[in-house]
Every structure is written in C-alpha cells, then in structure tokens.
Design a protein around this motif. Structure first.
Motif, PDB file in Angstrom:
ATOM      1  N   ASP A   1      -1.739  -0.662  -0.921  1.00 49.03           N
ATOM      2  CA  ASP A   1      -2.112  -0.020  -2.174  1.00 49.03           C
ATOM      3  C   ASP A   1      -2.871   1.268  -1.855  1.00 49.03           C
ATOM      4  N   THR A   2      -2.369   2.412  -2.302  1.00 47.78           N
ATOM      5  CA  THR A   2      -3.002   3.689  -1.956  1.00 47.78           C
ATOM      6  C   THR A   2      -4.324   3.910  -2.687  1.00 47.78           C
ATOM      7  N   GLU A   3      -4.517   3.264  -3.819  1.00 53.56           N
ATOM      8  CA  GLU A   3      -5.786   3.436  -4.553  1.00 53.56           C
ATOM      9  C   GLU A   3      -6.935   2.700  -3.861  1.00 53.56           C
ATOM     10  N   SER A   4      -6.714   1.430  -3.529  1.00 52.06           N
ATOM     11  CA  SER A   4      -7.767   0.647  -2.863  1.00 52.06           C
ATOM     12  C   SER A   4      -7.783   0.879  -1.354  1.00 52.06           C
ATOM     13  N   GLU A   5      -6.712   1.482  -0.849  1.00 59.17           N
ATOM     14  CA  GLU A   5      -6.526   1.734   0.586  1.00 59.17           C
ATOM     15  C   GLU A   5      -6.597   0.436   1.390  1.00 59.17           C
ATOM     16  N   LYS A   6      -5.900  -0.592   0.869  1.00 55.04           N
ATOM     17  CA  LYS A   6      -5.864  -1.893   1.533  1.00 55.04           C
ATOM     18  C   LYS A   6      -4.464  -2.480   1.520  1.00 55.04           C
TER      19      LYS A   6
ATOM     20  N   THR B   1      -2.293  -5.300   0.541  1.00 59.31           N
ATOM     21  CA  THR B   1      -2.435  -6.316  -0.505  1.00 59.31           C
ATOM     22  C   THR B   1      -1.646  -7.582  -0.198  1.00 59.31           C
TER      23      THR B   1
ATOM     24  N   LYS C   1       2.179   4.960  -5.513  1.00 61.97           N
ATOM     25  CA  LYS C   1       0.981   4.125  -5.517  1.00 61.97           C
ATOM     26  C   LYS C   1       1.016   3.043  -4.448  1.00 61.97           C
ATOM     27  N   THR C   2       2.201   2.778  -3.914  1.00 61.44           N
ATOM     28  CA  THR C   2       2.373   1.711  -2.938  1.00 61.44           C
ATOM     29  C   THR C   2       3.140   2.224  -1.735  1.00 61.44           C
TER      30      THR C   2
END
Length: 153
Positions: free
Chosen positions: A66-71, A73, A50-51
């Motif tokens: 963060d792979t979910e938000s693609e940002k 952090t 996830k990271t």
C-alpha cells in the motif's frame, strides 16, 4: 521500478537485500528502504497507483504494498519463483510469470481466485499486458519465443 502518483517517489526493488528503496525524484537520493521479502524482482502498479505488486522470487509470492501506509498489506502465493508481474489495465487481474514453474498465475483481484496456466516455455520471465487487456505477452529466459495469451473474462 514504479513511479508514485505524485511523481515524487521512485520505487526500486533491491533483489540482493530483500528490500525496496524509495528514491526522491528531485534529488535522486534514497529517502528510505523497506524490507519486502526474499529476492524481489519486478514491480507492477495498480491503475490508481495506490497499490504496488512486487514479485518475490524467493518466497513464491507477490507482496501487495500500500503506497499510502508504505507497508506490505498481504502476500499472494503464486507459482514457483515468480519474476515478471503485471496488473491488467482495468485493474481486475494480476498476472505472474513463474520462472521456476513454466507457468502463468492469474489472480482475480476482486475475488482472490486463482488460475494457473502451464506453458511450454522454459523459465517464463518477461510479461506485459496489451493496453486493451485482450492479450498477455510472455517470454522465456532461454528462447527467442514470444507467447500471446488471450484474456477471456
């Protein structure tokens, strides 16, 4: 490089243009590109995928992505010009091989506390963690040495 949990995206850092590409593994086409920071070199992945942790040689930092938000952090300041970066298999520690500082930065990912281990290695570059997390192996850019650092919790 790192592969997403669903194996549909390959993350690739682009050292010269401060970015990371998202490559579709079915078509091998770039899906998107994100600015990450100065001189990204290597990617490490958390055990849950996830990271991503990207060494930013030009920023003396590790970008936490963060792979979910693609940002990105946050950024973790480490030693001078980090190259190799790895995460312990148990997910507890992040290790950064500091090319310009001849050192290893160890970051406790649970507490954010850091330790810096000065090494007698010129231009520390290569880094890998043993599968049982007992050892961190390092190489230098200018020698044929391999260093084994024992992890002590």
């Amino acid at each position: 490089m790192a592969l997403s949990a669903d194996e549909k995206t390959l993350y690739v850092v682009n050292n010269n243009d401060r970015s990371m590409s998202f490559i579709d593994t079915d078509t091998f086409q770039e899906r998107k590109r994100r600015n990450i920071g100065s001189a990204p070199r290597h990617i490490a992945q958390s055990p849950d995928k996830k990271t991503l942790y990207l060494s930013l040689t030009g920023n003396d930092a590790i970008a936490v992505f963060d792979t979910e938000s693609e940002k990105v952090t946050r950024r973790i300041r480490v030693g001078h010009r980090p190259k190799g970066v790895e995460v312990a298999h148990d997910g507890r520690f992040l290790y950064a091989a500091n090319y310009g500082g001849s050192s290893l930065t160890i970051v406790d990912l649970q507490t954010d506390k850091q330790a810096k281990l000065k090494l007698n290695v010129l231009k520390v570059s290569g880094l890998v963690v043993h599968p049982n997390d007992d050892f961190i192996y390092l190489t230098g850019w200018c020698t044929n040495d391999v260093w084994a650092i024992q992890r002590i919790d």
